[in-house]
Write a protein that holds these residues in place. Structure first.
Motif, PDB file in Angstrom:
ATOM      1  N   VAL A 197      77.208  23.881  14.685  1.00 35.60           N
ATOM      2  CA  VAL A 197      76.493  24.191  13.443  1.00 35.60           C
ATOM      3  C   VAL A 197      76.887  23.168  12.388  1.00 35.60           C
ATOM      4  O   VAL A 197      77.940  22.534  12.474  1.00 35.60           O
ATOM      5  CB  VAL A 197      76.811  25.624  12.956  1.00 35.60           C
ATOM      6  N   GLN A 198      76.055  23.042  11.372  1.00 30.27           N
ATOM      7  CA  GLN A 198      76.279  22.037  10.340  1.00 30.27           C
ATOM      8  C   GLN A 198      76.860  22.613   9.055  1.00 30.27           C
ATOM      9  O   GLN A 198      77.337  21.866   8.205  1.00 30.27           O
ATOM     10  CB  GLN A 198      74.970  21.308  10.018  1.00 30.27           C
ATOM     11  N   SER A 199      76.825  23.933   8.929  1.00 31.32           N
ATOM     12  CA  SER A 199      77.260  24.549   7.676  1.00 31.32           C
ATOM     13  C   SER A 199      77.660  25.994   7.909  1.00 31.32           C
ATOM     14  O   SER A 199      77.415  26.564   8.988  1.00 31.32           O
ATOM     15  CB  SER A 199      76.121  24.496   6.648  1.00 31.32           C
ATOM     16  N   GLY A 200      78.243  26.590   6.872  1.00 36.11           N
ATOM     17  CA  GLY A 200      78.591  27.993   6.948  1.00 36.11           C
ATOM     18  C   GLY A 200      77.372  28.881   7.095  1.00 36.11           C
ATOM     19  O   GLY A 200      77.407  29.908   7.791  1.00 36.11           O
ATOM     20  N   ASP A 201      76.258  28.501   6.446  1.00 32.72           N
ATOM     21  CA  ASP A 201      75.022  29.279   6.568  1.00 32.72           C
ATOM     22  C   ASP A 201      74.524  29.292   8.008  1.00 32.72           C
ATOM     23  O   ASP A 201      74.148  30.346   8.540  1.00 32.72           O
ATOM     24  CB  ASP A 201      73.934  28.692   5.650  1.00 32.72           C
ATOM     25  N   GLU A 202      74.529  28.118   8.644  1.00 33.10           N
ATOM     26  CA  GLU A 202      74.108  28.042  10.049  1.00 33.10           C
ATOM     27  C   GLU A 202      75.044  28.841  10.941  1.00 33.10           C
ATOM     28  O   GLU A 202      74.612  29.462  11.919  1.00 33.10           O
ATOM     29  CB  GLU A 202      74.058  26.588  10.514  1.00 33.10           C
ATOM     30  N   LEU A 203      76.321  28.823  10.607  1.00 30.96           N
ATOM     31  CA  LEU A 203      77.294  29.583  11.393  1.00 30.96           C
ATOM     32  C   LEU A 203      76.969  31.077  11.338  1.00 30.96           C
ATOM     33  O   LEU A 203      76.967  31.761  12.372  1.00 30.96           O
ATOM     34  CB  LEU A 203      78.710  29.330  10.872  1.00 30.96           C
ATOM     35  N   GLY A 204      76.694  31.586  10.141  1.00 25.72           N
ATOM     36  CA  GLY A 204      76.342  32.998  10.009  1.00 25.72           C
ATOM     37  C   GLY A 204      75.123  33.349  10.838  1.00 25.72           C
ATOM     38  O   GLY A 204      75.090  34.384  11.522  1.00 25.72           O
ATOM     39  N   GLN A 205      74.098  32.488  10.814  1.00 30.56           N
ATOM     40  CA  GLN A 205      72.888  32.734  11.593  1.00 30.56           C
ATOM     41  C   GLN A 205      73.179  32.746  13.089  1.00 30.56           C
ATOM     42  O   GLN A 205      72.649  33.583  13.830  1.00 30.56           O
ATOM     43  CB  GLN A 205      71.843  31.661  11.265  1.00 30.56           C
ATOM     44  N   ALA A 206      74.048  31.821  13.528  1.00 34.18           N
ATOM     45  CA  ALA A 206      74.381  31.751  14.955  1.00 34.18           C
ATOM     46  C   ALA A 206      75.137  32.996  15.409  1.00 34.18           C
ATOM     47  O   ALA A 206      74.886  33.532  16.498  1.00 34.18           O
ATOM     48  CB  ALA A 206      75.206  30.497  15.238  1.00 34.18           C
ATOM     49  N   VAL A 207      76.076  33.464  14.579  1.00 36.31           N
ATOM     50  CA  VAL A 207      76.842  34.664  14.929  1.00 36.31           C
ATOM     51  C   VAL A 207      75.923  35.876  14.986  1.00 36.31           C
ATOM     52  O   VAL A 207      76.017  36.707  15.906  1.00 36.31           O
ATOM     53  CB  VAL A 207      77.992  34.890  13.918  1.00 36.31           C
ATOM     54  N   VAL A 208      75.019  36.002  14.016  1.00 33.49           N
ATOM     55  CA  VAL A 208      74.054  37.110  14.016  1.00 33.49           C
ATOM     56  C   VAL A 208      73.242  37.109  15.310  1.00 33.49           C
ATOM     57  O   VAL A 208      73.055  38.149  15.955  1.00 33.49           O
ATOM     58  CB  VAL A 208      73.120  37.018  12.791  1.00 33.49           C
ATOM     59  N   ARG A 209      72.749  35.927  15.704  1.00 32.94           N
ATOM     60  CA  ARG A 209      71.928  35.831  16.909  1.00 32.94           C
ATOM     61  C   ARG A 209      72.716  36.208  18.161  1.00 32.94           C
ATOM     62  O   ARG A 209      72.231  36.966  19.020  1.00 32.94           O
ATOM     63  CB  ARG A 209      71.380  34.411  17.052  1.00 32.94           C
ATOM     64  N   LEU A 210      73.941  35.717  18.272  1.00 28.59           N
ATOM     65  CA  LEU A 210      74.739  35.995  19.462  1.00 28.59           C
ATOM     66  C   LEU A 210      75.137  37.460  19.538  1.00 28.59           C
ATOM     67  O   LEU A 210      75.229  38.030  20.642  1.00 28.59           O
ATOM     68  CB  LEU A 210      75.986  35.100  19.477  1.00 28.59           C
ATOM     69  N   MET A 211      75.403  38.071  18.397  1.00 28.67           N
ATOM     70  CA  MET A 211      75.737  39.499  18.412  1.00 28.67           C
ATOM     71  C   MET A 211      74.553  40.342  18.861  1.00 28.67           C
ATOM     72  O   MET A 211      74.735  41.422  19.433  1.00 28.67           O
ATOM     73  CB  MET A 211      76.217  39.942  17.031  1.00 28.67           C
ATOM     74  N   ALA A 212      73.340  39.852  18.630  1.00 29.01           N
ATOM     75  CA  ALA A 212      72.140  40.629  18.958  1.00 29.01           C
ATOM     76  C   ALA A 212      71.700  40.442  20.403  1.00 29.01           C
ATOM     77  O   ALA A 212      70.915  41.251  20.915  1.00 29.01           O
ATOM     78  CB  ALA A 212      71.003  40.237  18.012  1.00 29.01           C
ATOM     79  N   THR A 213      72.176  39.376  21.058  1.00 25.52           N
ATOM     80  CA  THR A 213      71.689  39.076  22.412  1.00 25.52           C
ATOM     81  C   THR A 213      72.864  38.950  23.373  1.00 25.52           C
ATOM     82  O   THR A 213      73.472  37.889  23.490  1.00 25.52           O
ATOM     83  CB  THR A 213      70.870  37.775  22.418  1.00 25.52           C
ATOM     84  N   ARG A 214      73.164  40.038  24.044  1.00 30.14           N
ATOM     85  CA  ARG A 214      74.305  40.053  24.959  1.00 30.14           C
ATOM     86  C   ARG A 214      74.136  39.048  26.090  1.00 30.14           C
ATOM     87  O   ARG A 214      75.102  38.400  26.500  1.00 30.14           O
ATOM     88  CB  ARG A 214      74.472  41.465  25.535  1.00 30.14           C
ATOM     89  N   GLU A 215      72.911  38.902  26.589  1.00 29.96           N
ATOM     90  CA  GLU A 215      72.687  37.991  27.717  1.00 29.96           C
ATOM     91  C   GLU A 215      72.998  36.553  27.333  1.00 29.96           C
ATOM     92  O   GLU A 215      73.656  35.824  28.087  1.00 29.96           O
ATOM     93  CB  GLU A 215      71.232  38.094  28.199  1.00 29.96           C
ATOM     94  N   GLU A 216      72.548  36.132  26.155  1.00 33.61           N
ATOM     95  CA  GLU A 216      72.841  34.774  25.700  1.00 33.61           C
ATOM     96  C   GLU A 216      74.337  34.585  25.476  1.00 33.61           C
ATOM     97  O   GLU A 216      74.895  33.546  25.828  1.00 33.61           O
ATOM     98  CB  GLU A 216      72.089  34.474  24.396  1.00 33.61           C
ATOM     99  N   ARG A 217      74.968  35.588  24.919  1.00 35.31           N
ATOM    100  CA  ARG A 217      76.409  35.531  24.670  1.00 35.31           C
ATOM    101  C   ARG A 217      77.176  35.373  25.985  1.00 35.31           C
ATOM    102  O   ARG A 217      78.084  34.546  26.108  1.00 35.31           O
ATOM    103  CB  ARG A 217      76.836  36.806  23.941  1.00 35.31           C
ATOM    104  N   GLN A 218      76.789  36.147  26.981  1.00 35.10           N
ATOM    105  CA  GLN A 218      77.476  36.086  28.278  1.00 35.10           C
ATOM    106  C   GLN A 218      77.234  34.750  28.966  1.00 35.10           C
ATOM    107  O   GLN A 218      78.166  34.144  29.512  1.00 35.10           O
ATOM    108  CB  GLN A 218      76.998  37.228  29.164  1.00 35.10           C
TER     109      GLN A 218
END
Length: 404
Positions: free
Chosen positions: A355-376
């Motif tokens: 990620v390039q910034s703290g904002d992008e980091l927050g978006q990435a964490v939100v997405r990964l928390m919502a998608t278990r398959e992608e996280r795994q």
């Protein structure tokens, strides 16, 4: 020298060991009558990286005592936690001719095994004069550092030619060392020993227990954070809480002297905070401060994903292989020049989210928390990169033993 000693004395207000061991900084260490293998590390990260190598050397029963030195009190504390009475410990002497000469006169090591980028001119020169081989292990050299050394090539080249063996992490590192004066025959590409990360059963059990304390909620860990990053991480966590109200951020500052200030920062930002050092219950906390020494590896194992600090600011990043070895998603900012080769391999294996910034980091964490398959899947790819690149440790240990 008086200014340097005064600085250690001043820092000793918060770290008494710095005052108690000033003599070691001047080379006044205990005298040895038996052979010594001297392993020098900078601080906590290098101590952890050297851990498997030191254990292998201990297993070889080489009839030599191992002495571990470090620059910092936190590094020595980490080493003591890892090895107990199996090895000896000391601060590294200041890089002055007299300090290094006194140290070598008392220790008379068979070899100096130096980790990564600890290139100290007097240390190397005095070892050369005492016929003590210097091995630079897990060696890395960024392009930025190489260009800096090239500007003073006349000063650097005579020192670099005195190094007996350089075990480089990658061909890029080896080429840069040759550029600044190391004899080509002295450089060998062995790979990074950090890929040979060892998660003991004790650490795994501690991680399981910690996870029970954290509860069945989304948990992301931010490890080895620096000033200038914590504010961004807390804002990222605010965005995460907007989508996942039960989420927990475990934040582990890189330096212990920042534990208190980071706790205050989180409280002032409006978060409920629990501190691990005070054994506070994180059940209702939004931020859990990992303000203990030597537990980052375990805390990574208690999380669902991990951000590796020193990368949202121009610090150069820290070791992403520790969370990758747990098989969890690894996130990082753009500034990772200290681990250039490692990140190249993680990116090639699609085992890291940049990620390039703290904002992008927050978006990435939100997405990964919502998608278990992608996280795994991301965690599995990160672990696959670690497993694919193992083996450097064997090459390094064999190289040391052969040259001894």
């Amino acid at each position: 020298m008086p200014l340097v000693l005064a600085r250690f004395w001043w820092q000793g207000r918060h770290a008494p060991a710095l005052r108690q061991n000033l003599g070691q900084r001047l080379g006044l260490v205990q005298c040895y009558s038996q052979p010594v293998i001297w392993v020098h590390t900078a601080s906590v990260g290098e101590v952890i990286a050297a851990g498997p190598m030191i254990r292998r050397l201990l297993d070889r029963k080489l009839e030599a005592r191992i002495l571990v030195t470090a620059m910092t009190d936190t590094g020595l504390a980490q080493a003591r936690k890892m090895f107990g009475d199996d090895v000896d410990y000391s601060y590294v002497p200041l890089d002055t001719p007299g300090s290094v000469r006194r140290f070598l006169g008392r220790v008379t090591p068979k070899v100096a095994v130096v980790l990564e980028t600890e290139i100290w001119p007097n240390l190397i020169t005095q070892c050369y004069r005492k016929q003590v081989p210097v091995f630079l292990i897990n060696a890395r050299l960024s392009e930025r550092s190489a260009r800096g050394y090239e500007r003073v090539r006349g000063l650097v080249r005579p020192v670099m030619q005195k190094i007996t063996w350089i075990a480089a992490q990658a061909e890029k590192d080896a080429e840069r060392f040759r550029r600044i004066g190391v004899a080509p025959a002295s450089v060998e590409v062995t790979g990074s020993v950090k890929f040979d990360v060892d998660i003991t059963e004790g650490i795994r059990e501690s991680a399981r227990q910690c996870r029970q304390i954290l509860g069945a909620r989304p948990v992301w860990v931010a490890g080895s954070t620096h000033a200038g990053e914590d504010e961004q991480l807390l804002e990222a966590h605010r965005a995460v809480l907007g989508q996942h109200p039960q989420a927990l951020l475990v934040i582990v500052p890189r330096h212990p002297d920042r534990f208190g200030s980071v706790a205050e920062l989180a409280v002032k930002a409006g978060f409920t905070v629990a501190r691990r050092s005070l054994q506070q219950d994180p059940a209702h906390a939004q931020v859990y401060l990992g303000d203990t020494m030597g537990e980052l590896m375990m805390l990574y194992g208690a999380g669902d994903m991990a951000f590796v600090g020193g990368s949202l600011i121009e610090r150069g990043g820290h070791n992403p292989l520790e969370p990758a070895a747990w098989g969890i998603p690894v996130l990082s900012g753009p500034h990772v020049f200290n681990f250039e080769t490692v990140y190249e391999r993680l990116r090639a294996g699609e085992g890291v989210v940049m990620v390039q910034s703290g904002d992008e980091l927050g978006q990435a964490v939100v997405r990964l928390m919502a998608t278990r398959e992608e996280r795994q899947a991301l965690g599995e790819r990160a672990l696959a990169v670690v497993n694919k690149n193992r083996g450097a440790l064997d090459r390094v240990v064999e190289g040391i033993v052969e040259r001894l």
